[in-house]
Every structure is written in C-alpha cells, then in structure tokens.
Design an enzyme around this catalytic site. Structure first.
Site, PDB file in Angstrom:
ATOM      1  CB  ILE B  36      51.593  25.971  38.351  1.00 41.25           C
ATOM      2  CG1 ILE B  36      51.790  27.432  37.985  1.00 41.25           C
ATOM      3  CG2 ILE B  36      52.778  25.142  37.879  1.00 41.25           C
ATOM      4  CD1 ILE B  36      53.018  28.047  38.576  1.00 41.25           C
ATOM      5  CB  THR B  40      37.181  33.110  39.706  1.00 38.74           C
ATOM      6  OG1 THR B  40      37.868  33.525  40.874  1.00 38.74           O
ATOM      7  CG2 THR B  40      36.166  32.060  40.052  1.00 38.74           C
ATOM      8  CE1 TYR B  41      44.765  33.108  38.518  1.00 38.12           C
ATOM      9  CE2 TYR B  41      43.531  32.505  40.495  1.00 38.12           C
ATOM     10  CZ  TYR B  41      44.550  32.258  39.598  1.00 38.12           C
ATOM     11  OH  TYR B  41      45.353  31.168  39.768  1.00 38.12           O
ATOM     12  CG  LEU B  43      44.201  29.717  32.845  1.00 36.32           C
ATOM     13  CD1 LEU B  43      44.453  29.392  31.380  1.00 36.32           C
ATOM     14  CD2 LEU B  43      43.680  28.497  33.575  1.00 36.32           C
ATOM     15  CB  VAL B  44      49.125  30.686  37.747  1.00 37.33           C
ATOM     16  CG1 VAL B  44      50.577  31.057  38.013  1.00 37.33           C
ATOM     17  CG2 VAL B  44      48.208  31.681  38.425  1.00 37.33           C
ATOM     18  CE  LYS B  62      46.438  37.090  39.005  1.00 30.96           C
ATOM     19  NZ  LYS B  62      46.442  37.569  40.383  1.00 30.96           N
ATOM     20  CG  ASP B 161      42.052  37.346  49.980  1.00 32.29           C
ATOM     21  OD1 ASP B 161      41.519  36.713  50.913  1.00 32.29           O
ATOM     22  OD2 ASP B 161      42.094  36.921  48.815  1.00 32.29           O
TER      23      ASP B 161
END
Lengths: 330, 481
Positions: B36, B40-41, B43-44, B62, B161
């Site tokens: 979903i 850059t971190y 995938l979820v 995540k 953030d």
C-alpha cells in the site's frame, strides 16, 4: 563496585581523558550546558528534572543488578572496552555523553545477558555495537561500521549489525536511557549558582567518563552520579555534612540516595587525586587478544540470557549466521 | 507504556539456511494482502492477522529498506521504534509488533491499520467532490490532532514532520474516524539541551515548516509542531496548502527564501517588536537584502482562509501561526480554546458530521492495494505493477503515507514515492450509515484541566500541565460519536 584487590595504577585521570587535543575538546558540548536560557531554570525546570528522575527510577533500577563485576575476566573486559570507547570517542570527536551512553548500554546488556567465559571478542564486539548505537542516538555524523578502529579483531559489518540488533532487542529498543548528562545544567545551576564556568562543565564531564571505569552504571541512578560529579568538580573538599547541606537545595532523593551520592563523590575524589584503584594489570592497550582460536563464530549462544536459568537464545538459522558472520583475528 | 507491544525475535525459516525461500515464522502470523505504500524508507504492506484472537484484523506492516552494508541498523528505524515503544495514546498510531527477520536482518514494524489520512481526505474534497470538509469534521480532526500532540509534547517528544499525509484517520470499525498521528522517523525527545535541527540532514516538506526553522534557528521547540498544525488547519478549511513555497533542493538545509516569501505575503512582515529574538536568527541577519529589504503589505490571513476576523476559528488559527515561537499557542492551550467549545462540538468519530438528527458517515475511498507485490518487495507477476505517476485516474493516490514515513532523514523523500493506481475504486460518495454507538467522551480520551494560565511557557523545555488529560470541552452536550 569495589576493587579491593588492587594495586596502584598508572592510569591517572589525565592520561585517561586527555587524549584529544584542545580543539576537539567538546567545545560545543560544553556550550550546550552553558548557554541555556535562564528561563529554563524556573519552575518548569524542577518539573523537568522530576520527570527525569521518575523515568530513571523506572528504567535503571528495575533489573536486579546482576552485576557483571563478579567475574574477573569480565571486569577486565569491561575496562578494556571502556578504554576503547573513550579512545574512539576522541578519535571521532564524539560528545562525552555519547561515550557515556555507550557504556550504559554495555552494562545494561550485560545485566540481562551473560557472555561465556573469556570471550573477549564478544565484549569487544559488544562495545563496537553499543558505541555505534549510541552515536546513532546522539551524533550528527555517524561513522560507517567499518570505520570503527578495532584492534586485534576484524568484525565484519554484518556481524556488527547483528550485534546491534541483539543489543536493541535485549534493551527492548529503549535506547533513550537517561544519563547524568541530562542533569548537568540543572545541577550546576543549583549547586554552583553564579560560579558556574566552562571549566566546571568540562571538569564534570570528565569525571562522568572517569567514573564509568569505577562503577557499574547499573548500580547507581544517573541523577546520583550526576550530583556527585558536579559536586566533585565544584568542590573537592566536601565532608558528608557539608555535602548534605548542599544537597538540601534539591529535594529529589531520600537518605539512601544521599548515601550513594557521597560514596560516588568519595570515589571521584580519589580519582581526582590520581589514586584510582583500578588495578594496573587489568589494562591492556587494545581489545584483548587472549582468545587464541583463529576464527570465532558469532551466534547468540555466546550471549546467554542472564534472566532465568540458562535460557539460551540461539538463532534457529544458526548455520546461516555462522556462515555469514565470522570474526577473525587479524 | 507501549503496552501490548511485544518485540519478537523470530529467527528466519527454521534453520534452513535462511535463503528466503521459506516464510519466516513471524510472517506466518499474517496474510499478506498487498503493498500500500512505498517511499525512500522502504515499503508498507497491508496484511491481516491470522491468530484466532484477532483474526482478520488489518495491520500495516512497514518494512524498512535494507540499509547499506556498512551502516548497520538505520538510525531512523531505531528512533522511530524507540519512540513508538514509549508512547501510548489514542491519537497516536499504535505499534503492535517489531519483527526482525534474522536471515537478512531486515526490520518490520506492524501497526494498526488506518484506512485514511488527511492528505487523501483533503484531496478527495478538492478534486472529487469539490465541496469543503464539513466543519464538524474539520474541528474533530483538529481536536484529536491537538490531543495527540499535547500528549507527545507532554512527554517531551517533538514530531517535527507533521503534514497531512502523516495524520491518519481510522476507517470502519470501533475506532472509526479517530485520528492517529503517524511517522515518527524524525521525532525527537527533546531532552535538554536541544540539538540543532540539522541532525541527520533532515529534508522534509517545507510547506509546514515553522519560520524560525526557515530562518535558521539552531534550537527548535515543540512550537514547530504547532506551526504545522496551523498550516494543516488552514488546509482543511481551504483544501489548499497554505504556504506552498518552491523548495530549494540543495544540501544541507539551504535557505528557503520562497517559502518565507509565501508566508510573509499572507502574514505580513515579521517585526522585531513582535518577535524580539528574530534578529538573532542566522538567515535574518545574513540575508538582509532579500528578506528584510522586501516590504510586505497588509497581512491577509483571513481573506486566504475565508474566515470572519472575529470568529473563534480565525482567532485560533492566527495564534497557531504566531511568528514568535514563544508566543505561539501550545497544544494544551489550543485544546482549551473557545473554538472547541462552540458548536459544532468536536467528536471522537470525525467522519460522522451529525446534522439535524441524520448521521452520515463520510465515505472516503479506501487505499488502493497492489496485490502483485510480496513482502520482499518483488513482483510476483511478470508484468510491471500498475504504477502511475501523476495519473489523474480516480482513486490513484500517493502511496506511502499509510503508516509512517513518507519521509525519512534522507534527501527528498517525496520524490521517491511511487503512485499505486487504484483498483476498482468507485466509492466516492456519501453513504448513510448508522453512527457508531458510544457515549460521551469514551474513556480513552481523558479530560484536560486548567491550562489557559500557562500562557508564556512555550520554552525549550516547557511542560504542558495536565499531561494526558485533554478531553472534550467542559460544557459538553450530548453528542453522539
């Protein structure tokens, strides 16, 4: 911790702490503790300190101080590790608090897991992982794992990463340990008032690092160590009575803590006088080479859980670990 | 704290060498539905639990991208996990589990799944239904956001953030319409003394960034979060980002003149009179010619947000957008503001604006799920996955804000986002639905006590009183949630 079976050490404070030149002498870090808005030391300051004390009560004192210092090889390994940490701190220009945090992780880890006898490589690896983690928490620039100057061993990046994960899990990811450094600004203000100076700050920071060698950080509250260090840096002549008087400005502790503060204070006095009782023979120039095998496999079986009866935590995929994670002597 | 969070340390697939061919044990607790989000971190994924007690419960997983070989465990991951494990609040996303895949040492975080987020809700209103968000919904969203934020600030955590895509809203279920603050990759505990923001070379969306940061302040306070909340509040009202500056993309932390320009145009020129410490800010001193030279005329915030000057909403918004961070309203003070005491009163289910007895659930589109991607992030189908970039097909959505982290402290996170095309999206309409039951102020939202007195406490280390005690305004009337 008591080192009664000791001889004089050649490691007085100056040689321990002053391996960096003046330029990288934590100038910025001192400033952090100096140039604080005076408004901070108002009522909200007290609240803040109280919240810290509450948190440290929760975090530090919970584990039942399975002091690592009963095993003599581990005492030695710990001192080796601390020496390496302090040197590496200077090498990278890390803040003092980063080094302290690293030692706190190290001690906490060993209060929860034990390491098989004489596995010096394991404590060496643990120091690298703890320092890397502490740097990730505190530093603007975090070195690559391969930049850590380990002597005597070669730790593959994967091995260090695996060790990092083991530390994170063992510490339950609670990496926000409160350290004495959190208390410095407030205590300096409270105890020293107008006479605070940069020298006082840096003296305190030095003492905080020095005391890591003498006590297991699991044995004392960070606030207790902080109070002792600030007092020792400010005035080396306090008696129990005059210290109690000083302490009365802060109503954070009971008499038991005051007792602890005084014993830490005495310890720091001794350090100050260069009479540290750390046995000389326990200090070796680098990570020890006393393990003679040529190649060691890292698997969790080397790190036994200290809780419960020999509950060993072993990777199921140990084969894979062992293949990918070799530690070799240089 | 962090109750219910258990870190598991399942070892990869049963001693088979960990080649990845077998599912590791931890993964077998879940049915993978699909991907979903991506950023850059990492995938979820959307997954459902298989355990009997919670069968079918939606979980967002995540997966942190594997850091480079020599980096070890990513600082962002450590920071996020560490903070999430210390906090527990209804309006903060809940970390259910931390999984370490020991075979490749990858990290997976399991969160309660949230179907919506403010980015999508705003976009839906702007592009699809072209009507404003219901005032009740705006107020309830803002209320809950502040509630979560007050909790974080009371625990000395600055989020740093906040932006619409990081504010999640729960979909159908017993937490429907409940706001969850997500993405703690950049959050910090502000143990004094504060460190410069430049740590980790943070690059995040600048639209929600507070002026003191834009002007180069070395130390930041929880007031930076309140500025972002103000921007989000305005965006909920107008469906447009309030200060949409063009970002200067250079490293590290370049001076964002355009962003400041956008702010000054709306709020007027900051003056030393109103903001005494302004003159000490690095960029204010160094860029005299641009930012001090240009004279900005009348502030016109009310005309931009279409609010009456005398309304409580306008008053609150302008207090959030106060230039001087010391004077900026705190989360605790904001919760005590008149705005939340006037009709419509905020509620727990933000998606059910009740009017004249009839209760309708705002039926926002669900997240598209890319069912062709497995946990490794590899495609199980030969064809390329349905990825569109900027495709205006209905339902296409910026992925990656399901759960945390559209941005991590690495450059330009948003650019790296992929868009996943919706599959069979059609539900862009309002449907009637019985309101969720529930009485007043469900126990998990605690009550706030006297806070207003705390006027000038916005200090580096200020401490909101009544920690964790916020709640609905005093004179609650019966409101169904």
């Amino acid at each position: 911790m008591e080192n009664s079976d000791t001889s004089e050490t050649s490691y007085s404070l100056p040689s321990l702490l002053c391996q960096e030149n003046e330029a990288c002498f934590g100038e910025e870090e001192q400033d952090q503790y100096m140039n604080l808005d005076p408004c901070l030391f108002s009522q909200s300051e007290d609240e803040y300190i109280q919240s810290l004390v509450k948190r440290e009560t929760k975090s530090t004192m919970s584990s039942d101080n399975r002091s690592i210092t009963n095993q003599s090889w581990l005492k030695r390994a710990r001192l080796d590790s601390i020496k390496w940490v302090l040197n590496t701190r200077a090498f990278f220009g890390f803040q003092y608090r980063t080094a302290y945090l690293c030692v706190a992780y190290f001690d906490l880890f060993l209060s929860r897991r034990s390491i098989d006898n004489e596995r010096f490589w394991a404590t060496g690896l643990l120091s690298v992982a703890c320092l890397s983690l502490a740097a990730k928490m505190e530093e603007l620039r975090v070195p690559n794992l391969s930049e850590f100057p380990v002597e005597g061993y070669y730790f593959d990046n994967k091995v260090i990463r695996r060790m990092e994960l083991m530390v994170l899990e063992t510490l339950e990811w609670k990496m926000l340990s409160i350290t004495p450094f959190d208390f410095i600004p407030c205590f300096i203000n409270k105890f020293c008032g107008e006479s605070k100076s940069k020298e006082l700050v840096s003296r305190t920071m030095e003492l905080l690092l020095a005391i890591t060698r003498e006590v297991n950080l699991m044995d004392h509250r960070p606030s207790v160590i902080a109070a002792a260090a600030v007092l020792a840096a400010f005035d080396g002549q306090l008696t129990r009575k005059t210290m109690d008087c000083k302490m009365s400005v802060i109503s954070l502790w009971g008499s038991r803590e005051n007792e602890h503060i005084f014993s830490c204070y005495r310890l720091l006095q001794e350090i100050e006088m260069g009479k540290s009782k750390t046995p000389k023979q326990l200090i070796s120039p680098n990570l020890s080479l006393s393990d003679n095998s040529s190649s060691i496999d890292v698997d969790e079986s080397s790190f036994t859980s200290a809780v419960g009866s020999k509950r060993r935590l072993i990777y199921n995929d140990c084969d894979e670990v062992c293949q990918s994670a070799k530690i070799c002597h240089r | 704290m962090g109750d219910g969070t258990t870190a598991t340390s399942n070892r990869g697939g049963g001693g088979n060498g960990g080649s990845g061919s077998n599912k590791p044990a931890w993964l077998q607790q879940y049915d993978l539905i699909g991907k979903i989000g991506e950023g850059t971190y990492g995938l979820v994924f959307l997954a459902r639990t298989k355990s009997p007690s919670n069968r079918g419960k939606s979980i967002a997983i995540k997966k942190f991208k594997q850091s480079k070989d020599g980096d070890g465990v990513s600082p962002t991951a450590i920071r996020e996990i560490m903070l999430l494990r210390e906090i527990s609040h209804e309006n903060v996303v809940k970390l259910v589990n931390v999984h370490i895949n020991h075979a490749d040492m990858s990290l997976y975080l399991a969160f309660d799944y949230a179907e919506h987020d403010l980015y999508e809700i705003i976009r839906h209103h702007r592009d699809k239904v072209t009507n404003p968000i219901h005032p009740y919904t705006v107020k309830s969203l803002l209320w809950q956001l502040l509630n979560g934020l007050n909790y974080l600030h009371s625990n000395w955590i600055i989020h740093r953030d906040l932006k619409p895509s990081n504010i999640l809203v729960m979909g159908e279920g017993d937490e429907q319409g409940v706001v969850k603050i997500a993405d703690f990759g950049l959050a910090r505990i502000y143990q004094a003394p504060l460190k410069p923001l430049s740590d980790n070379g943070v690059v995040v969306t600048i639209w929600y960034r507070a002026p003191e940061l834009l002007l180069g302040a070395k130390h930041y306070t929880s007031a930076v979060d309140m500025w972002a909340v103000g921007c989000i509040f305005a965006e909920l009202l107008t469906l447009k980002p309030l200060f949409q500056g063009a970002e200067v993309k250079a490293t590290p932390n370049p001076f964002q003149l355009d962003q400041l320009d956008k702010i000054f145009r709306v709020l007027g020129h900051p003056t030393q009179e109103k903001w005494p410490t302004l003159v000490n800010l690095p960029h204010w001193q160094s860029d005299v010619q641009h930012i001090q030279g240009h004279k900005y005329e009348n502030p016109g915030l009310y005309s931009v947000v279409h609010l009456p000057l005398k309304s409580a909403a306008y008053d609150l918004l302008s207090k959030m957008l106060e230039y001087d961070p010391r004077k900026r309203i705190t989360a605790a003070q904001a919760l005590d503001h008149e705005y939340f005491r006037s009709e419509p009163l905020p509620g727990r289910n933000a998606l059910v604006p009740s009017q004249a007895g009839a209760e309708k659930v705002m039926n926002y589109p669900t997240r598209p799920v890319d069912t062709t991607t497995d946990f490794e992030g590899t495609n199980s189908l030969q064809t390329s996955q349905p990825v569109s970039s900027g495709n205006a097909v209905s339902g296409s959505m910026a992925a990656g804000h399901v759960v945390p982290n559209r941005s991590v402290p690495r450059p330009m996170p948003v650019v790296g986002m992929q868009r996943i095309q919706a599959q069979g999206m059609s539900a862009y309409n309002l449907t009637s639905q019985a309101a969720m039951g529930g009485g007043m102020n469900p126990g998990s939202i605690p009550m706030q006590r006297g806070v207003a007195a705390q006027a000038h406490q916005q200090q580096m280390r200020r401490k909101d009183p009544g920690m964790g005690m916020p709640g609905y305004p005093p004179q609650q009337k019966s409101r169904r949630f």
